[in-house]
Structures are given as structure tokens and as C-alpha cells.
Design an enzyme around this catalytic site. Structure first.
Site, PDB file in Angstrom:
ATOM      1  CB  CYS A  48      -3.688  -3.081   3.958  1.00  0.00           C
ATOM      2  SG  CYS A  48      -3.117  -4.800   3.800  1.00  0.00           S
ATOM      3  CE  LYS A  56       2.810 -10.966   5.689  1.00  0.00           C
ATOM      4  NZ  LYS A  56       3.507 -10.778   6.992  1.00  0.00           N
ATOM      5  CB  SER A  99       2.861  -6.749   4.778  1.00  0.00           C
ATOM      6  OG  SER A  99       3.003  -7.640   5.860  1.00  0.00           O
ATOM      7  CG  HIS A 141       0.743  -1.718   4.349  1.00  0.00           C
ATOM      8  ND1 HIS A 141      -0.112  -1.138   5.260  1.00  0.00           N
ATOM      9  CD2 HIS A 141       0.471  -3.053   4.363  1.00  0.00           C
ATOM     10  CE1 HIS A 141      -0.862  -2.078   5.821  1.00  0.00           C
ATOM     11  NE2 HIS A 141      -0.539  -3.238   5.293  1.00  0.00           N
ATOM     12  CD  GLU A 183       0.448   2.375   5.503  1.00  0.00           C
ATOM     13  OE1 GLU A 183       0.101   1.402   6.190  1.00  0.00           O
ATOM     14  OE2 GLU A 183       0.245   2.443   4.266  1.00  0.00           O
ATOM     15  NE  ARG A 222       4.669  -9.540  13.068  1.00  0.00           N
ATOM     16  CZ  ARG A 222       3.885  -8.878  12.207  1.00  0.00           C
ATOM     17  NH1 ARG A 222       3.402  -7.694  12.533  1.00  0.00           N
ATOM     18  NH2 ARG A 222       3.599  -9.394  11.018  1.00  0.00           N
TER      19      ARG A 222
END
EC number: 2.3.1.31
Length: 293
Positions: free
Chosen positions: A141, A162, A190, A234, A236, A248
């Protein structure tokens, strides 16, 4: 073969039930040269990121020894200092060593200009070190964005909306890194930024970069050159990570292609993640590295 990590690191408890791991004391009694992997952890919540990446490395048949590196010019407040003292090294401490592989994580600084990131100058030194002392490096990323800027001068572009969710990617070029992957490769993203796709395509035409995975809407997601792997998503991420980010951020933008019709999370990228990390360790690290570093 096992992943070698300290018995008192949090990931040990997480992984010992479902992965082959080994403590440092036991590993010293084995006459095997493990693959030496350096993880440059730029994330604020370092323990969470350790758990994610180590769980993928633990699925390899190779014996892997981990060294964790954090920046010293900037120390965040989201990881206990005692944890950093116990398990992390600074660049000066690893400079005398060579590594078979390295992984550079993302960081939540993508909306800033590279030069305004507090540890940018130190990160450039780290990249200099990786270029000279590591057989193969993987960048994730924002880490991939920074590395593409460092190696090739590719510009980062801010996005109006986003990129957030799980996206399908087409295989663009044949490569051993893609061995045993599905035809359509799922990967979470993300990020508020992307890299200049025209510059990337030009670099591919020049034979400097090779695009491996691409989505028509969001562009290139997995690229490589001879020694470096650049992952703009991502792989992972754990099952709940995108949901935790959604909560969040006060439920502003729901992750695409992530929830089913009942609102349950579709954890459908994990096999791709395991395969790509295992292929990297096997083909780019193990089969490319000298026995004596």
C-alpha cells in the site's frame, strides 16, 4: 518448516494453535539456515500488523526468521514503548546484516506529500539499505507508493473518493508470483490515493516494470521488477479489518464487495494472500538467494 519468533511476542499466542511456529531457543538447536526476513513496520498499531503479516509467513514450508524494524526519527503512540524496545531494531542496528527478503508495510500518511512525512528521510535511507542488502523486497500500500516514487519517480495522485473494499483483479502478465492463483484475484483496498497509471504503463512499455494484476476501475494493484514487489492493496488484512475501519470512520463509506446480502463479511481473499506470500518466499526469496548472505 516453522516461522521463528520470540515466545513472548503477541503473535506467538495467536499463531501457535494453527501455524507451525518455533521459539528462538529451540531454533538455535536446529542445523538449518532459515530465510532471514526483515519487516519494516510503518503502521501505528504495530502489533496488529505483525499478527497479519506473520500469519501469512507462517504458512510457508520454509523456515523463516524474522527481524522487526521501526523508524527512530518518528515513534508513534499507538504501540507500547516496551513492545518496541523488546522486539524492534533501528536501521543502525541492522546495517551490518543482509537479508533474504524484506516487507515494508503501509502507513496512514497517504494524503500527505511524501516529503512532509515525519520519517521520509529515514525511509529513503531504509530503501537505500534494502536495495543493496536484500534479495527481494515486498512493499504494501503506502509502502509501495513510496517505493514506486523512490525507484521510478512515479507520482502519487489524491482521489476524490476513497478506494475501499474488496476488488477483483485480472492477471495481466504471466509470472511465477501468480502461480496457483484464481483467474480473478480478490484483494482488499483501503486508500485515498493512487499512483499515476500513465507513468506506470509507460514504465511497463520500457520494460522497467511489469504489471501483474489490474482492475479496470482502480488501475494496477500488483507490479514488480527484478527485485521488488509492489502491492497497492492489503492482502494481509484479516477478515474484520475493513469493517473496523468502517466503524472507525463513523460509517461514512461502506466497503464494496465485502458484505453479503445479509451483512455478513465475505472473507474470500485469504487463499490469494497465502498463495502470493508463499510464491514470493519460494520463487523470489528462497530460490534466488545465496546460501551464505
Amino acid at each position: 518448516m516453522p516461522l521463528i519468533i520470540p515466545e513472548n511476542i503477541p503473535a506467538y499466542e495467536l499463531l501457535k494453535e494453527h501455524a507451525f511456529i518455533m521459539g528462538l531457543r529451540r531454533a538455535k538447536h536446529q542445523d538449518i539456515r532459515p530465510q532471514e526476513i526483515l519487516i519494516v513496520n510503518l503502521m501505528p498499531k504495530k502489533i496488529e500488523t505483525e499478527n497479519q503479516i506473520l500469519s501469512l509467513l507462517a504458512n510457508s514450508p520454509l523456515q523463516v526468521n524474522i527481524t522487526l524494524l521501526a523508524t527512530t526519527s518518528y515513534v508513534g503512540k499507538n504501540t507500547p514503548f516496551t513492545h518496541l524496545e523488546k522486539f524492534y531494531k533501528g536501521l543502525e542496528e541492522v546495517k551490518k546484516h543482509k537479508f533474504d527478503g524484506a516487507i515494508v508495510t503501509g502507513a496512514p500518511v497517504e494524503q500527505m506529500d511524501f516529503e512532509k512525512v515525519a520519517y521520509w528521510e529515514e525511509l529513503l535511507e531504509i530503501f537505500d539499505f534494502l536495495k543493496q542488502n536484500v534479495t527481494s523486497s515486498m512493499y504494501i500500500c503506502w509502502g509501495a507508493m513510496a517505493a514506486l516514487k523512490y525507484f521510478y519517480g512515479v507520482d502519487k495522485i489524491s482521489l476524490d473518493k476513497k478506494i475501499f473494499g474488496v476488488y477483483k483483479h485480472d492477471k495481466v502478465s504471466p509470472d511465477l508470483l501468480l502461480t496457483n492463483l484464481d483467474e480473478k484475484v480478490l484483494m482488499p483496498h483501503s486508500r485515498h490515493s493512487s499512483m499515476d497509471e500513465e507513468q506506470i504503463l509507460a514504465l511497463q512499455k520500457q520494460g522497467k516494470l511489469k504489471i501483474l494484476l489490474r482492475n479496470k476501475k482502480i488501475g494496477s494493484a500488483l507490479l514488480r521488477d527484478e527485485k521488488n514487489i509492489f502491492i497497492l492493496g492489503h492482502l494481509e488484512y484479516f477478515k474484520e479489518t475493513l469493517h473496523q475501519e468502517y466503524v472507525r470512520d463513523n460509517f461514512i463509506q461502506k466497503a464494496k464487495n465485502y458484505y453479503d446480502k445479509k451483512g455478513n463479511i465475505k472473507y474470500n481473499w485469504r487463499s490469494n494472500a497465502n498463495t502470493i506470500f508463499a510464491n514470493w518466499l519460494n520463487y523470489d526469496v528462497y530460490q534466488s538467494t545465496p546460501f551464505v548472505l
